[in-house]
Design a protein around this motif. Sequence first.
Motif, short mmCIF file in Angstrom:
data_model
loop_
_atom_site.label_atom_id
_atom_site.label_comp_id
_atom_site.label_asym_id
_atom_site.label_seq_id
_atom_site.Cartn_x
_atom_site.Cartn_y
_atom_site.Cartn_z
N LEU A 388 0.82 -1.21 0.00
CA LEU A 388 0.00 0.00 0.00
C LEU A 388 0.86 1.26 0.00
O LEU A 388 0.51 2.27 -0.61
N LEU A 389 1.99 1.20 0.68
CA LEU A 389 2.86 2.37 0.79
C LEU A 389 3.81 2.50 -0.40
O LEU A 389 4.33 3.59 -0.67
N ALA A 390 4.01 1.42 -1.14
CA ALA A 390 5.02 1.40 -2.21
C ALA A 390 4.87 2.51 -3.25
O ALA A 390 5.86 3.13 -3.63
N PRO A 391 3.66 2.80 -3.76
CA PRO A 391 3.58 3.85 -4.80
C PRO A 391 4.01 5.22 -4.30
O PRO A 391 4.53 6.03 -5.07
N PHE A 392 3.83 5.50 -3.01
CA PHE A 392 4.27 6.77 -2.45
C PHE A 392 5.79 6.81 -2.32
O PHE A 392 6.42 7.84 -2.56
N ALA A 393 6.38 5.66 -1.96
CA ALA A 393 7.83 5.58 -1.85
C ALA A 393 8.49 5.71 -3.22
O ALA A 393 9.52 6.37 -3.36
N VAL A 394 7.91 5.08 -4.23
CA VAL A 394 8.46 5.19 -5.59
C VAL A 394 8.45 6.65 -6.04
O VAL A 394 9.43 7.16 -6.60
N ALA A 395 7.33 7.33 -5.78
CA ALA A 395 7.20 8.72 -6.21
C ALA A 395 7.97 9.67 -5.31
O ALA A 395 8.17 10.85 -5.67
N ASN A 396 8.43 9.19 -4.14
CA ASN A 396 9.08 10.05 -3.14
C ASN A 396 8.18 11.26 -2.85
O ASN A 396 8.60 12.41 -2.89
N TYR A 397 6.92 10.93 -2.52
CA TYR A 397 5.91 11.98 -2.39
C TYR A 397 5.14 11.80 -1.09
O TYR A 397 4.51 10.75 -0.87
N ARG A 398 5.19 12.81 -0.25
CA ARG A 398 4.42 12.81 1.00
C ARG A 398 3.16 13.62 0.77
O ARG A 398 3.21 14.84 0.58
N GLN A 423 10.14 -10.13 5.71
CA GLN A 423 10.58 -9.43 4.52
C GLN A 423 9.64 -8.29 4.13
O GLN A 423 10.09 -7.21 3.75
N GLN A 424 8.31 -8.53 4.27
CA GLN A 424 7.36 -7.48 3.91
C GLN A 424 7.49 -6.27 4.84
O GLN A 424 7.47 -5.12 4.39
N TRP A 425 7.64 -6.54 6.15
CA TRP A 425 7.78 -5.42 7.09
C TRP A 425 9.14 -4.74 6.92
O TRP A 425 9.28 -3.53 7.13
N PHE A 426 10.13 -5.50 6.54
CA PHE A 426 11.45 -4.96 6.25
C PHE A 426 11.36 -3.95 5.10
O PHE A 426 11.87 -2.82 5.18
N ARG A 427 10.65 -4.33 4.04
CA ARG A 427 10.47 -3.43 2.89
C ARG A 427 9.59 -2.23 3.28
O ARG A 427 9.79 -1.12 2.79
N PHE A 428 8.62 -2.48 4.13
CA PHE A 428 7.76 -1.39 4.59
C PHE A 428 8.58 -0.33 5.33
O PHE A 428 8.41 0.88 5.15
N ALA A 429 9.51 -0.78 6.18
CA ALA A 429 10.37 0.14 6.94
C ALA A 429 11.25 0.96 5.99
O ALA A 429 11.48 2.15 6.22
N ILE A 430 11.73 0.33 4.92
CA ILE A 430 12.55 1.06 3.95
C ILE A 430 11.72 2.10 3.22
O ILE A 430 12.18 3.23 2.98
N ASP A 431 10.47 1.74 2.88
CA ASP A 431 9.58 2.72 2.25
C ASP A 431 9.34 3.91 3.17
O ASP A 431 9.30 5.07 2.73
N CYS A 432 9.16 3.62 4.47
CA CYS A 432 8.98 4.71 5.43
C CYS A 432 10.23 5.60 5.47
O CYS A 432 10.13 6.84 5.49
N ALA A 433 11.42 4.98 5.48
CA ALA A 433 12.67 5.75 5.51
C ALA A 433 12.80 6.60 4.25
O ALA A 433 13.26 7.76 4.30
N THR A 434 12.39 6.04 3.12
CA THR A 434 12.43 6.79 1.86
C THR A 434 11.63 8.08 1.98
O THR A 434 12.02 9.12 1.44
N LEU A 435 10.52 8.00 2.71
CA LEU A 435 9.64 9.16 2.87
C LEU A 435 9.98 9.98 4.11
O LEU A 435 9.23 10.88 4.50
#
Length: 646
Positions: A388-398, A423-435
Amino acid sequence: MRRSLPNLLNSYLKVGPKPHLIRTEHSDNNCPSPIKNQLTKVKTRHPSSFFQLPILDSVVSSPTVPLSPPDRVLEAVKSANSIKEIFEIVLKEEKNLEENHLTKFFRLILQFQNNSRTCYSSDALQNHIGFIKLCQRLLRVAPNMTDPANLVACLKTLVFCQVAGESRIIQTLLHLLKSKVNDLGLQQVIFLDFLLRKIKSPLADALVIALPVVFQTQLETQLNADNIKTMCDSLRYAIDRRASAPKVKFIADSLLSSSNKWENSEICSVIWSLSKIRYLPDHGILPLLENALDQLAKRVNRIERKDLERTLVAVGENYTGKSQYWYHEELCNAIAKRVVQEQWPLSSTSPIGRTFAKLSYVNFEFLDYYSSLIATTDEKLTMHPHYLLAPFAVANYRTPTFEKMVEQLLKYSADNMVVNKYQQWFRFAIDCATLGFYPRSLISQIFEESFVNSHFGKQASHLDWLQLDVLNRSVRLECPEYDGPYPTRAITERCHRKIYEANVHKEQFVSVEKALQSGVGGLSYVTTGLLTKHGHFVDHVIAMRPGGYPVAINTASHDPDTIRYVEDLDGTSGCQLLLIKIFRSNAYVINGDRLRGIYDLELRTLERTGYDIVPVNLGKWEALQDYEKIPFLMQQVRLKEKALTL
């Protein structure tokens, strides 16, 4: 004389009534002739007309065609409204049932079962005396059935009523179909294949093997270019059964020639079928996909929502670096617009958002709506928060509702969430860091030594090692208030080794290196392939002393397998270090020049270490003329240098 001449001519031509069969006044028999009573008076054009003589009425005999009585069984079936009523007719007319009756009965039984107009379960149906009698009659009549389509219709009902594959009735029909398999049409072959896969029987398995051969043999002679549905079904069947490439192309070309007649559902069907083939250009059928995507983009608002979701998901699953032809910007724009306008629910919007993330497609209006939807929804999540968070992380958009959205996503986390889906929560944490958001409770669980050792001690991919290092350095540089565990030194060093080995031999960057050397004065002024102490990989480094003069920093030979760190470079004291980061085209969103979030995070954390970064878009640089490349690179360097002096 004028009246007798035609009569004489009639006698000569032997037409009209036979003289010897008609009673005359000289006949001894005064009874009416039976032949005369059987004659039907029909006015015909007399042969004399061909000679321009008057037309006379003559009496011509024609046999009387008796009217067949109405079919009593079919008349009774018309009023049947349930399976029970059908069985009553069967018990009454069992011995009179023929091919047309049996086919009608079996079709009605299936229809009533599908429409819930029955009180019978599958077991109760099979044990009913009416059904048993019907099957017994089918056993007698089936060997004489002339139309194989009727056999398939009866088999269909038996299969969906869960009659056992080893039963006598099923085996009889299979044997009969085996002998008539070459008489089946393409649509019948496709449907029979579907039925046979539901039957557990060696004979059914043998027919499943034979049918694709029959299909390919009859394809070119039986494929009707006016029947779009059959062509779509044939394309799907040919691809599913791995028909030869020429056969698939034959169907694709036939469909393409009729593309202006496609219905909405047929456009989706074509895309679903093509999504099962890798590298469409190798099969010569890429034009069919391009046409289908073009038409879909124009008809987005007329496609059923579920079909549209499924189609876009198929597009996203097939999009790769080698198959970028699956991306269609107009289609993505149209779907994003429809989602926002129609206010789709989360269950329908989330697959769209996940696919946009796979494509690296960004639509800010869609993201704003999607974020507010997640933040306020009461729906149960149908996919992991990472997706769910991935498209926001890709766009680097808050988005304006970003914080509420993340809080909503974290509500679904439990104390043991990392144990279940690390692994899913690991990627979720990276998406959060990206944002720029760091959920400390989640990060502390991810960095727990037992979890790290368990996950990275088995079959961790290069991407896993890279992302662990990204999260590690991002937390250290951007979240100083975090006081939880970190990966051990041994794990960190192993991450650095993995990153270095994967990047140090980038041959595609050699041309950039040579251009830089030419621009700054030679080989000794550019060093290549280094790491920072935090684990960033740097493609090239140049050093500038005050006044904009390059400094020689590549004077000693070194072992390419030994990691070199930017911080250990000699002769750079008092100089400005410019770190050149080269980004391939896939580091940017697909519909713009915006860096994807994970790469922007790398630049952001590099800048936090105090270095000046010169990012280079490799795709744009390679598109330049040769005489433009060196000036372009030096312009980027000078801009960063001026920024420092200003």
